[in-house]
Design a protein around this motif. Structure first.
Motif, PDB file in Angstrom:
ATOM      1  N   ARG A  51      44.657   4.046 -65.274  1.00  0.00           N
ATOM      2  CA  ARG A  51      45.561   4.145 -63.423  1.00  0.00           C
ATOM      3  C   ARG A  51      45.659   2.466 -64.156  1.00  0.00           C
ATOM      4  N   GLY A  52      45.152   1.883 -63.828  1.00  0.00           N
ATOM      5  CA  GLY A  52      44.850  -0.012 -64.027  1.00  0.00           C
ATOM      6  C   GLY A  52      43.725  -0.712 -64.191  1.00  0.00           C
ATOM      7  N   VAL A  53      44.296  -1.585 -64.440  1.00  0.00           N
ATOM      8  CA  VAL A  53      42.767  -2.974 -65.592  1.00  0.00           C
ATOM      9  C   VAL A  53      42.830  -3.865 -65.025  1.00  0.00           C
ATOM     10  N   HIS A  54      41.850  -4.507 -63.920  1.00  0.00           N
ATOM     11  CA  HIS A  54      41.288  -5.681 -63.758  1.00  0.00           C
ATOM     12  C   HIS A  54      40.888  -6.079 -64.504  1.00  0.00           C
ATOM     13  N   THR A  55      40.772  -7.635 -64.988  1.00  0.00           N
ATOM     14  CA  THR A  55      39.896  -8.282 -66.249  1.00  0.00           C
ATOM     15  C   THR A  55      39.258 -10.014 -65.599  1.00  0.00           C
ATOM     16  N   MET A  56      38.365  -9.835 -65.488  1.00  0.00           N
ATOM     17  CA  MET A  56      37.603 -11.167 -65.275  1.00  0.00           C
ATOM     18  C   MET A  56      36.805 -11.730 -66.543  1.00  0.00           C
ATOM     19  N   SER A  57      37.139 -13.330 -66.269  1.00  0.00           N
ATOM     20  CA  SER A  57      36.085 -13.881 -67.533  1.00  0.00           C
ATOM     21  C   SER A  57      34.853 -14.595 -66.206  1.00  0.00           C
ATOM     22  N   VAL A  58      33.122 -14.182 -66.915  1.00  0.00           N
ATOM     23  CA  VAL A  58      32.582 -14.174 -66.206  1.00  0.00           C
ATOM     24  C   VAL A  58      31.878 -15.057 -67.107  1.00  0.00           C
ATOM     25  N   LYS A  59      31.762 -16.366 -66.328  1.00  0.00           N
ATOM     26  CA  LYS A  59      31.447 -18.262 -66.654  1.00  0.00           C
ATOM     27  C   LYS A  59      29.951 -18.298 -67.286  1.00  0.00           C
ATOM     28  N   SER A  60      29.426 -18.871 -68.293  1.00  0.00           N
ATOM     29  CA  SER A  60      28.510 -18.850 -68.527  1.00  0.00           C
ATOM     30  C   SER A  60      27.294 -19.964 -67.302  1.00  0.00           C
ATOM     31  N   LYS A  61      26.296 -20.073 -67.777  1.00  0.00           N
ATOM     32  CA  LYS A  61      25.079 -20.055 -66.548  1.00  0.00           C
ATOM     33  C   LYS A  61      23.905 -20.482 -67.182  1.00  0.00           C
ATOM     34  N   PRO A  62      23.838 -21.998 -66.514  1.00  0.00           N
ATOM     35  CA  PRO A  62      22.726 -22.756 -66.605  1.00  0.00           C
ATOM     36  C   PRO A  62      21.188 -22.447 -67.528  1.00  0.00           C
ATOM     37  N   LYS A  63      20.646 -22.381 -68.309  1.00  0.00           N
ATOM     38  CA  LYS A  63      19.309 -21.271 -68.642  1.00  0.00           C
ATOM     39  C   LYS A  63      18.380 -21.578 -68.903  1.00  0.00           C
ATOM     40  N   ARG A  64      17.118 -22.095 -68.521  1.00  0.00           N
ATOM     41  CA  ARG A  64      15.865 -22.740 -69.251  1.00  0.00           C
ATOM     42  C   ARG A  64      15.066 -22.391 -69.576  1.00  0.00           C
ATOM     43  N   ARG A  65      14.408 -22.636 -70.263  1.00  0.00           N
ATOM     44  CA  ARG A  65      12.836 -22.018 -71.164  1.00  0.00           C
ATOM     45  C   ARG A  65      11.733 -23.532 -71.397  1.00  0.00           C
ATOM     46  N   GLY A  66      11.069 -23.046 -70.762  1.00  0.00           N
ATOM     47  CA  GLY A  66      10.688 -24.745 -71.250  1.00  0.00           C
ATOM     48  C   GLY A  66      11.272 -26.253 -70.808  1.00  0.00           C
ATOM     49  N   TYR A  67      11.135 -26.991 -71.854  1.00  0.00           N
ATOM     50  CA  TYR A  67      11.957 -27.990 -71.809  1.00  0.00           C
ATOM     51  C   TYR A  67      13.321 -28.020 -72.125  1.00  0.00           C
ATOM     52  N   THR A  68      13.326 -26.569 -73.129  1.00  0.00           N
ATOM     53  CA  THR A  68      14.818 -26.694 -73.724  1.00  0.00           C
ATOM     54  C   THR A  68      15.597 -26.517 -73.200  1.00  0.00           C
ATOM     55  N   SER A  69      17.110 -26.916 -72.630  1.00  0.00           N
ATOM     56  CA  SER A  69      17.583 -26.445 -71.931  1.00  0.00           C
ATOM     57  C   SER A  69      19.170 -25.431 -72.698  1.00  0.00           C
ATOM     58  N   GLY A  70      20.250 -25.003 -71.799  1.00  0.00           N
ATOM     59  CA  GLY A  70      21.285 -24.412 -72.517  1.00  0.00           C
ATOM     60  C   GLY A  70      21.894 -24.382 -71.578  1.00  0.00           C
ATOM     61  N   ARG A  71      22.730 -22.811 -72.461  1.00  0.00           N
ATOM     62  CA  ARG A  71      23.865 -22.251 -71.001  1.00  0.00           C
ATOM     63  C   ARG A  71      24.042 -20.574 -72.284  1.00  0.00           C
ATOM     64  N   SER A  72      23.976 -19.714 -70.834  1.00  0.00           N
ATOM     65  CA  SER A  72      24.193 -18.654 -71.466  1.00  0.00           C
ATOM     66  C   SER A  72      25.650 -18.646 -71.836  1.00  0.00           C
ATOM     67  N   ARG A  73      25.829 -17.436 -72.569  1.00  0.00           N
ATOM     68  CA  ARG A  73      27.318 -16.869 -73.267  1.00  0.00           C
ATOM     69  C   ARG A  73      28.513 -16.826 -72.226  1.00  0.00           C
ATOM     70  N   SER A  74      29.053 -16.937 -72.690  1.00  0.00           N
ATOM     71  CA  SER A  74      30.576 -16.934 -71.743  1.00  0.00           C
ATOM     72  C   SER A  74      30.823 -15.687 -72.139  1.00  0.00           C
ATOM     73  N   TRP A  75      31.618 -14.248 -71.345  1.00  0.00           N
ATOM     74  CA  TRP A  75      32.257 -13.136 -71.626  1.00  0.00           C
ATOM     75  C   TRP A  75      33.177 -12.803 -71.071  1.00  0.00           C
ATOM     76  N   LYS A  76      34.543 -11.422 -71.510  1.00  0.00           N
ATOM     77  CA  LYS A  76      34.994 -11.027 -70.263  1.00  0.00           C
ATOM     78  C   LYS A  76      34.960  -9.727 -70.277  1.00  0.00           C
ATOM     79  N   LYS A  77      34.736  -9.191 -68.745  1.00  0.00           N
ATOM     80  CA  LYS A  77      35.212  -8.617 -68.223  1.00  0.00           C
ATOM     81  C   LYS A  77      36.324  -7.583 -67.182  1.00  0.00           C
TER      82      LYS A  77
END
Length: 102
Positions: A51-77
């Motif tokens: 009957r209907g479809v709603h889409t949205m883009s999930v933005k990446s979030k900053p992630k950190r593990r010790g001294y290493t920092s990065g970002r998670s992947r962005s994806w579509k839902k």
């Protein structure tokens, strides 16, 4: 794009199970897929009327593990609403377990 490439996997969360109880299902979809492709893919794969479809883009979030920092992947839902009395069997397997908190 093939139907199996449009729908990547269902999103399993507390919110998605609440939505599934009212006939709305949440999927992770291909980032380039649009609403018409998502509707056609769900109807072809699960044999339901959408009957209907709603889409949205999930933005990446900053992630950190010790001294290493990065970002998670962005994806579509996509949140897909099916017709009255119809359901998608992927989510119905765990709906019976909601009341079993013993």
């Amino acid at each position: 794009m093939d139907h199996s490439q449009v729908i990547i996997r269902p999103v399993v969360s507390e919110k998605s199970y609440v939505l599934a109880s009212v006939g709305k299902y949440v999927f992770r979809v291909h980032p380039d897929a649009h609403k018409t492709q998502i509707k056609q893919a769900v109807e072809a794969l699960f044999d339901v009327k959408v009957r209907g479809v709603h889409t949205m883009s999930v933005k990446s979030k900053p992630k950190r593990r010790g001294y290493t920092s990065g970002r998670s992947r962005s994806w579509k839902k996509a949140i897909v609403q099916v017709g009255e009395g119809q359901s998608i069997p992927i989510f119905s397997a765990l709906e019976g377990l909601e009341g079993d908190d013993e």
